[in-house]
Motif scaffolding. Structure first.
Motif, PDB file in Angstrom:
ATOM      1  N   ARG A  28       0.812  -1.213   0.000  1.00  0.00           N
ATOM      2  CA  ARG A  28       0.000   0.000   0.000  1.00  0.00           C
ATOM      3  C   ARG A  28       0.846   1.265   0.000  1.00  0.00           C
ATOM      4  O   ARG A  28       0.441   2.301   0.520  1.00  0.00           O
ATOM      5  CB  ARG A  28      -0.974   0.014   1.187  1.00  0.00           C
ATOM      6  CG  ARG A  28      -1.992  -1.125   1.150  1.00  0.00           C
ATOM      7  CD  ARG A  28      -2.828  -1.201   2.421  1.00  0.00           C
ATOM      8  NE  ARG A  28      -3.417   0.095   2.734  1.00  0.00           N
ATOM      9  CZ  ARG A  28      -3.506   0.589   3.968  1.00  0.00           C
ATOM     10  NH1 ARG A  28      -3.023  -0.088   4.985  1.00  0.00           N
ATOM     11  NH2 ARG A  28      -4.077   1.758   4.164  1.00  0.00           N
ATOM     12  N   THR A  29       2.018   1.192  -0.608  1.00  0.00           N
ATOM     13  CA  THR A  29       2.860   2.375  -0.748  1.00  0.00           C
ATOM     14  C   THR A  29       3.394   2.474  -2.166  1.00  0.00           C
ATOM     15  O   THR A  29       3.454   1.489  -2.906  1.00  0.00           O
ATOM     16  CB  THR A  29       4.060   2.359   0.215  1.00  0.00           C
ATOM     17  OG1 THR A  29       4.963   1.309  -0.161  1.00  0.00           O
ATOM     18  CG2 THR A  29       3.619   2.177   1.655  1.00  0.00           C
ATOM     19  N   VAL A  30       3.778   3.687  -2.516  1.00  0.00           N
ATOM     20  CA  VAL A  30       4.540   3.970  -3.728  1.00  0.00           C
ATOM     21  C   VAL A  30       5.842   4.599  -3.269  1.00  0.00           C
ATOM     22  O   VAL A  30       5.844   5.495  -2.412  1.00  0.00           O
ATOM     23  CB  VAL A  30       3.771   4.914  -4.674  1.00  0.00           C
ATOM     24  CG1 VAL A  30       4.661   5.371  -5.818  1.00  0.00           C
ATOM     25  CG2 VAL A  30       2.526   4.237  -5.218  1.00  0.00           C
ATOM     26  N   ARG A  31       6.943   4.130  -3.816  1.00  0.00           N
ATOM     27  CA  ARG A  31       8.251   4.668  -3.434  1.00  0.00           C
ATOM     28  C   ARG A  31       8.937   5.269  -4.653  1.00  0.00           C
ATOM     29  O   ARG A  31       8.832   4.733  -5.765  1.00  0.00           O
ATOM     30  CB  ARG A  31       9.138   3.578  -2.818  1.00  0.00           C
ATOM     31  CG  ARG A  31       8.642   3.074  -1.476  1.00  0.00           C
ATOM     32  CD  ARG A  31       9.434   1.874  -0.981  1.00  0.00           C
ATOM     33  NE  ARG A  31       8.873   1.352   0.248  1.00  0.00           N
ATOM     34  CZ  ARG A  31       9.381   1.549   1.469  1.00  0.00           C
ATOM     35  NH1 ARG A  31      10.489   2.271   1.603  1.00  0.00           N
ATOM     36  NH2 ARG A  31       8.795   1.040   2.538  1.00  0.00           N
ATOM     37  N   LEU A  32       9.646   6.368  -4.411  1.00  0.00           N
ATOM     38  CA  LEU A  32      10.452   7.002  -5.445  1.00  0.00           C
ATOM     39  C   LEU A  32      11.918   6.794  -5.074  1.00  0.00           C
ATOM     40  O   LEU A  32      12.340   7.133  -3.962  1.00  0.00           O
ATOM     41  CB  LEU A  32      10.133   8.492  -5.553  1.00  0.00           C
ATOM     42  CG  LEU A  32      10.796   9.227  -6.718  1.00  0.00           C
ATOM     43  CD1 LEU A  32      10.187   8.791  -8.050  1.00  0.00           C
ATOM     44  CD2 LEU A  32      10.667  10.732  -6.555  1.00  0.00           C
ATOM     45  N   TRP A  33      12.674   6.222  -6.017  1.00  0.00           N
ATOM     46  CA  TRP A  33      14.055   5.843  -5.747  1.00  0.00           C
ATOM     47  C   TRP A  33      15.024   6.700  -6.544  1.00  0.00           C
ATOM     48  O   TRP A  33      14.788   6.984  -7.721  1.00  0.00           O
ATOM     49  CB  TRP A  33      14.283   4.382  -6.131  1.00  0.00           C
ATOM     50  CG  TRP A  33      13.344   3.410  -5.492  1.00  0.00           C
ATOM     51  CD1 TRP A  33      12.073   3.090  -5.895  1.00  0.00           C
ATOM     52  CD2 TRP A  33      13.595   2.623  -4.326  1.00  0.00           C
ATOM     53  NE1 TRP A  33      11.522   2.167  -5.063  1.00  0.00           N
ATOM     54  CE2 TRP A  33      12.432   1.844  -4.081  1.00  0.00           C
ATOM     55  CE3 TRP A  33      14.687   2.478  -3.463  1.00  0.00           C
ATOM     56  CZ2 TRP A  33      12.329   0.948  -3.033  1.00  0.00           C
ATOM     57  CZ3 TRP A  33      14.591   1.591  -2.409  1.00  0.00           C
ATOM     58  CH2 TRP A  33      13.432   0.840  -2.197  1.00  0.00           C
ATOM     59  N   ASP A  34      16.119   7.095  -5.889  1.00  0.00           N
ATOM     60  CA  ASP A  34      17.240   7.687  -6.598  1.00  0.00           C
ATOM     61  C   ASP A  34      18.081   6.533  -7.144  1.00  0.00           C
ATOM     62  O   ASP A  34      18.611   5.726  -6.384  1.00  0.00           O
ATOM     63  CB  ASP A  34      18.080   8.561  -5.670  1.00  0.00           C
ATOM     64  CG  ASP A  34      19.296   9.118  -6.370  1.00  0.00           C
ATOM     65  OD1 ASP A  34      20.386   8.535  -6.202  1.00  0.00           O
ATOM     66  OD2 ASP A  34      19.172  10.114  -7.088  1.00  0.00           O
ATOM     67  N   VAL A  35      18.167   6.428  -8.465  1.00  0.00           N
ATOM     68  CA  VAL A  35      18.789   5.264  -9.074  1.00  0.00           C
ATOM     69  C   VAL A  35      20.283   5.191  -8.767  1.00  0.00           C
ATOM     70  O   VAL A  35      20.813   4.123  -8.450  1.00  0.00           O
ATOM     71  CB  VAL A  35      18.546   5.277 -10.594  1.00  0.00           C
ATOM     72  CG1 VAL A  35      19.262   4.111 -11.270  1.00  0.00           C
ATOM     73  CG2 VAL A  35      17.051   5.216 -10.891  1.00  0.00           C
ATOM     74  N   ALA A  36      20.987   6.327  -8.836  1.00  0.00           N
ATOM     75  CA  ALA A  36      22.432   6.318  -8.604  1.00  0.00           C
ATOM     76  C   ALA A  36      22.768   5.951  -7.164  1.00  0.00           C
ATOM     77  O   ALA A  36      23.699   5.195  -6.901  1.00  0.00           O
ATOM     78  CB  ALA A  36      23.025   7.674  -8.964  1.00  0.00           C
ATOM     79  N   ALA A  37      21.983   6.488  -6.215  1.00  0.00           N
ATOM     80  CA  ALA A  37      22.257   6.226  -4.805  1.00  0.00           C
ATOM     81  C   ALA A  37      21.675   4.898  -4.341  1.00  0.00           C
ATOM     82  O   ALA A  37      22.111   4.337  -3.337  1.00  0.00           O
ATOM     83  CB  ALA A  37      21.703   7.363  -3.948  1.00  0.00           C
TER      84      ALA A  37
END
Length: 202
Positions: A28-37
C-alpha cells in the motif's frame, strides 16, 4: 537492487529525467528511488485500508507529479517536491488499471481507465517548471554526487511544489471491454485505449 517494499511490487515506471524510478507495491505504498544512490527518497501513501496500488502509474510531463491507480477505483496524485498528496480522483467504480498523461508540460490531461469499462479524462492545471528543471539538469551534468542529501536537493529543485488543480472533463464507455493500456498521440490529438477481452474456447 532496490529493496524496501514489504510485499510484492506491482508496478515500475521511470521519471522523465531518468534519475528516479517509481515503484508500487501491495504494501500500500509507492516509493520514489534515486537510481544512482540506490535509496528511496520519497515514500508515498494515502491508500485506503484494504486498498493498494494496482501498478498503474504515470509521471506528469514536467516530472512534478506522480499519479497512481488503486484497486478501489481511486487515483492518487502526489507532488514529488513535497511528497504531499495533491489530488484524489474519484469516479471509477472498479480497479484502475492504466493511467497516462498527455504530452506537454502546460495544463496536461490525465487519462485513467480500468475494470469498470470506462476511460476518464481529467484536466491538470500545473504551472510550468522549465527553469527549475533546467537548473537541476545542469547540476546533474556537473556531477552533483549520489549521496542521499544531493538526491534530495535535486528532487526538490526539479519537482518544486506549485498549486495544481485536477478536474473531471469527460468519461467514455467501452464496449464491454476494460482498457488495460492508454496512450496519447504525440500531438495529443488522439487517445488510444487497449482493451482486455476473454474469448471462450470452442
Amino acid at each position: 537492487m532496490l529493496a524496501g517494499h514489504s510485499s510484492d511490487v506491482t508496478g515500475v515506471t521511470w521519471h522523465p529525467n531518468c534519475h528516479y524510478v517509481a515503484t508500487s507495491s501491495d504494501d500500500r505504498t509507492v516509493r520514489l528511488w534515486d537510481v544512482a544512490a540506490g535509496s528511496a527518497v520519497r515514500l508515498l501513501g494515502g491508500f485506503r485500508a484494504g486498498a493498494a496500488p494496482t501498478g498503474a502509474m504515470a509521471f506528469s510531463p514536467d516530472g512534478r507529479h506522480l499519479a497512481a491507480g488503486a484497486d478501489d477505483g481511486r487515483v492518487l496524485v502526489w507532488d514529488l517536491g513535497s511528497a504531499r498528496r495533491v489530488a484524489t480522483l474519484e469516479g471509477h467504480t472498479s480497479p484502475v488499471w492504466t493511467v497516462a498523461y498527455s504530452h506537454g508540460a502546460r495544463s496536461p490531461l490525465l487519462a485513467t481507465a480500468g475494470a469498470d469499462e470506462t476511460v476518464r479524462l481529467w484536466g491538470a492545471d500545473v504551472a510550468d517548471p522549465a527553469a527549475a528543471q533546467a537548473a537541476a539538469a545542469a547540476r546533474a551534468a556537473r556531477g552533483g554526487g549520489a549521496s542521499a542529501r544531493s538526491a534530495q536537493r535535486l528532487l526538490a529543485s526539479c519537482c518544486s511544489s506549485a498549486p495544481a488543480v485536477y478536474c473531471p472533463l469527460a468519461a467514455y464507455r467501452t464496449k464491454s471491454s476494460p482498457p488495460v493500456s492508454l496512450a496519447f498521440s504525440p500531438r495529443n490529438l488522439l487517445l488510444a485505449a487497449g482493451a482486455f477481452s476473454v474469448r471462450g474456447g470452442g
